[in-house]
Design an enzyme around this catalytic site. Structure first.
Site, mmCIF file in Angstrom:
data_model
loop_
_atom_site.group_PDB
_atom_site.id
_atom_site.type_symbol
_atom_site.label_atom_id
_atom_site.label_comp_id
_atom_site.label_asym_id
_atom_site.label_seq_id
_atom_site.Cartn_x
_atom_site.Cartn_y
_atom_site.Cartn_z
ATOM 1 N N TRP A 1 0.831 -1.205 0.000
ATOM 2 C CA TRP A 1 0.000 0.000 0.000
ATOM 3 C C TRP A 1 0.864 1.252 0.000
ATOM 4 O O TRP A 1 0.512 2.242 -0.636
ATOM 5 C CB TRP A 1 -0.994 -0.029 1.169
ATOM 6 C CG TRP A 1 -1.881 -1.238 1.093
ATOM 7 C CD1 TRP A 1 -1.855 -2.327 1.905
ATOM 8 C CD2 TRP A 1 -2.876 -1.509 0.096
ATOM 9 N NE1 TRP A 1 -2.786 -3.246 1.486
ATOM 10 C CE2 TRP A 1 -3.421 -2.774 0.384
ATOM 11 C CE3 TRP A 1 -3.366 -0.803 -1.010
ATOM 12 C CZ2 TRP A 1 -4.427 -3.354 -0.397
ATOM 13 C CZ3 TRP A 1 -4.372 -1.378 -1.786
ATOM 14 C CH2 TRP A 1 -4.882 -2.632 -1.471
ATOM 15 N N ASP B 1 -1.804 6.488 6.497
ATOM 16 C CA ASP B 1 -2.869 5.582 6.067
ATOM 17 C C ASP B 1 -3.091 4.601 7.221
ATOM 18 O O ASP B 1 -2.253 3.739 7.471
ATOM 19 C CB ASP B 1 -2.429 4.842 4.800
ATOM 20 C CG ASP B 1 -3.445 3.797 4.366
ATOM 21 O OD1 ASP B 1 -4.486 3.623 5.037
ATOM 22 O OD2 ASP B 1 -3.195 3.145 3.323
ATOM 23 N N LYS C 1 -12.461 -2.191 7.771
ATOM 24 C CA LYS C 1 -11.785 -3.098 8.699
ATOM 25 C C LYS C 1 -12.338 -2.872 10.113
ATOM 26 O O LYS C 1 -13.199 -3.607 10.545
ATOM 27 C CB LYS C 1 -10.261 -2.918 8.617
ATOM 28 C CG LYS C 1 -9.693 -3.524 7.314
ATOM 29 C CD LYS C 1 -9.034 -2.487 6.475
ATOM 30 C CE LYS C 1 -8.553 -2.804 5.106
ATOM 31 N NZ LYS C 1 -8.095 -4.041 4.634
#
Lengths: 365, 365
Positions: free
Chosen positions: A106, A177, A201
């Site tokens: 990511w 992030d 999540k």
């Protein structure tokens, strides 16, 4: 054990388990929301009933994370993947550079999108032999005091590593992030200029992106950006510039209420430590039958990644796990292996059951 | 009449009414989706169970709208407002111009975003004395055969006007924002290069944007665009490049199933005509007590806008309507007046009840 009408042991990496009490409440009021004769999905986003839902979700997040007054909470769309572009579009000024700490796939995607907008550099990277297994030491990050910002990924879903300590970056805005570990433990929001997270999540269903942004950053942003891609558009309009994903925000609000009811982030962090310990202990006491992917001091409490001694054994482990009703244990398609995602809503009992399954499987093999 | 546990007369302009049978099904399977022991919100977007939901929704839309094979159906996020930017970003090539047909506030916003990316012009405008009341004649549109594209808004939620006939634009790609009337009647998709629609009117809950795009257009798109803002990214990945809004897509699929079950777009169009006639008749037989905002030949079957003789009367009409349980009758905050949004899921009985209320109110005043 057959999982049919009972709850699955859901270890999905995201979208992932939601608290059963939240689902039950959503189910009960799905058709008639608080006596309106309408579903929450059927409410106008300009109605007072919906605005109460919206504002309560914002306030709950502020309370849970102790977000100071100089920050705005935004609800956007497009996931972390769209944030990868919005951040440099808004904050990578001409003549400045942005640093990216590389700790996984990511981070790589975030860096790659930023290249379209200006100068970027790697402030650190833990990539070795094609893989990431650790988090760099805070003192090892290389950046300059006049950088546009420093970006990091607080938890690496795929590799199973997680930051425990964040750098003090002085005047350089720190951007994180936190898609896969927001709300998993208390954090000091003051260290960050911008925090973003896809909801799917720890926060709720997919389709909502949470952004926590320091107000002074809004004023420094580039202009000449599409209206929808300016953070200031959403800040000025309390995330109601256009129709927000109302049902997702409602669910997020309910997940936040649940998090507050069970004791907030300190209690949640304790539970997450207990859950992770059950799995990591099974790995560490296996004499190498299981071996963790991440370096022990960089281990994630959210995504617990490991391999078995051989590919064959791994395959039969994964097959049996599936048969026994453990969902989502396969590692990310890009690296394989095994992964247990033990987000906030995964109960301790599920981790206990899986830890016992690991021990049992080892005994038989 | 008190609306409490019974269904409200929901005339919201969006998010808006959903079919009760869809809500009931969603409620029944909210906690345990098809025996998985998980909510549909808790499924991985990479699981076969979710992919079936996803692909069924795509296929249902293809069937309902008779979408030819040379088109892709995409599920995006950010609403029509983000499409306003994505369209010129992808398709407004250097040296070309894009035409916009101005029929209301959403056309204006679309044009305004496109200006950031290149040359744009008004192919027509029906703005008169600060307001829009009609749709231009197809023959009156001014555009050139080498334009990048021609953009129009098929239904104008705020002003209550709707296109009934679409231009043949030859080689110029025709792009339509159909957010507020997609699926309300059969259309010839072949006339369009790209159709987009926020889901929250006829398609499902907010948080999903449907895009129908002709494949050859994908190949002509500009490069050097953020990954998430390229249509090709989503086309190549079956709208699974990143985590999609899974619950919204599930709901959309169920709404499409419902639309097919009740007879498809021909049956739906008939119902919508019946519903609109009930309200427009009440206006047209009122001897000017009510007067429609739109020119009769441009009237929308989705958003029916009208005023009363005086501001005072309008105020008491809106107050009484609210008391009687009619939800969402206030005109858009930008223009005021009254608006009945009679999207697909609004039952004929609701329109009948409101039409009777209108007649009754006139009698008493």
């Amino acid at each position: 054990m057959k999982v049919q009408t009972q709850r699955a042991f859901n270890f999905n990496a995201g979208p992932s388990a939601l608290p059963i009490s939240v689902l039950e409440k959503a189910q009960a009021e799905l058709i008639d929301f608080r006596g309106t004769g309408m579903s929450v999905m059927e409410l106008s986003h300009r109605s007072s009933t919906y605005e109460e839902v919206h504002n309560q979700a914002i306030n709950s997040l502020k309370l849970l994370l102790s977000i100071p007054d100089q920050y705005e909470v935004l609800f956007l769309q497009g996931g972390a993947s769209l944030q990868f572009s919005m951040i440099p579009m808004n904050f990578l000024q001409q003549g400045k550079k942005a640093g990216y700490v590389m700790t996984g796939s990511w981070s790589e995607k975030a860096l790659s999108e930023a290249k379209l907008f200006g100068d970027v550099f790697q402030a650190a990277s833990t990539k070795e032999e094609g893989s990431y297994r650790s988090i760099p030491k805070v003192g090892d990050l290389k950046f300059n005091s006049d950088d546009a910002y420093l970006h990091l990924t607080s938890n690496n879903t795929i590799y199973g590593t997680q930051w425990t300590d964040f750098p003090d970056t002085g005047d350089v805005p720190l951007i994180a992030d936190m898609s896969s570990d927001i709300l998993s433990k208390p954090i000091d929001v003051n260290k960050f200029a911008l925090i973003y997270a896809g909801a799917q999540k720890n926060l709720g269903p997919s389709g909502v992106t949470v952004v926590i942004i320091r107000k002074d950053l809004l004023e420094q942003a580039n202009t000449n950006i599409p209206t929808m891609l300016k953070y200031s558009t959403h800040a000025k309009n309390n995330s109601l510039y256009n129709t927000p994903p109302t049902f997702g925000i409602y669910m997020l609000g309910e997940v936040l209420n649940w998090a507050r009811e069970i004791g907030g982030l300190t209690a949640i962090a304790e539970q997450n430590e207990t859950k992770a310990k059950l799995i990591y202990d099974a790995i560490d006491t296996s004499n190498g039958f299981y071996h963790g992917h991440a370096e022990p001091d960089s281990r994630s409490l959210m995504n617990l990644t490991f391999n078995l001694k051989s590919k064959e054994l791994e395959k039969s482990f994964l097959e049996l796990a599936k048969q026994e009703g453990f969902v989502g244990i396969n590692g990310h398609r890009s690296i394989g292996g095994c992964r247990v995602s033990a987000y906030n809503a995964v109960p301790i009992d599920a981790c206990k059951a899986f830890s016992e399954f690991m021990v049992e499987f080892q005994k038989k093999n």
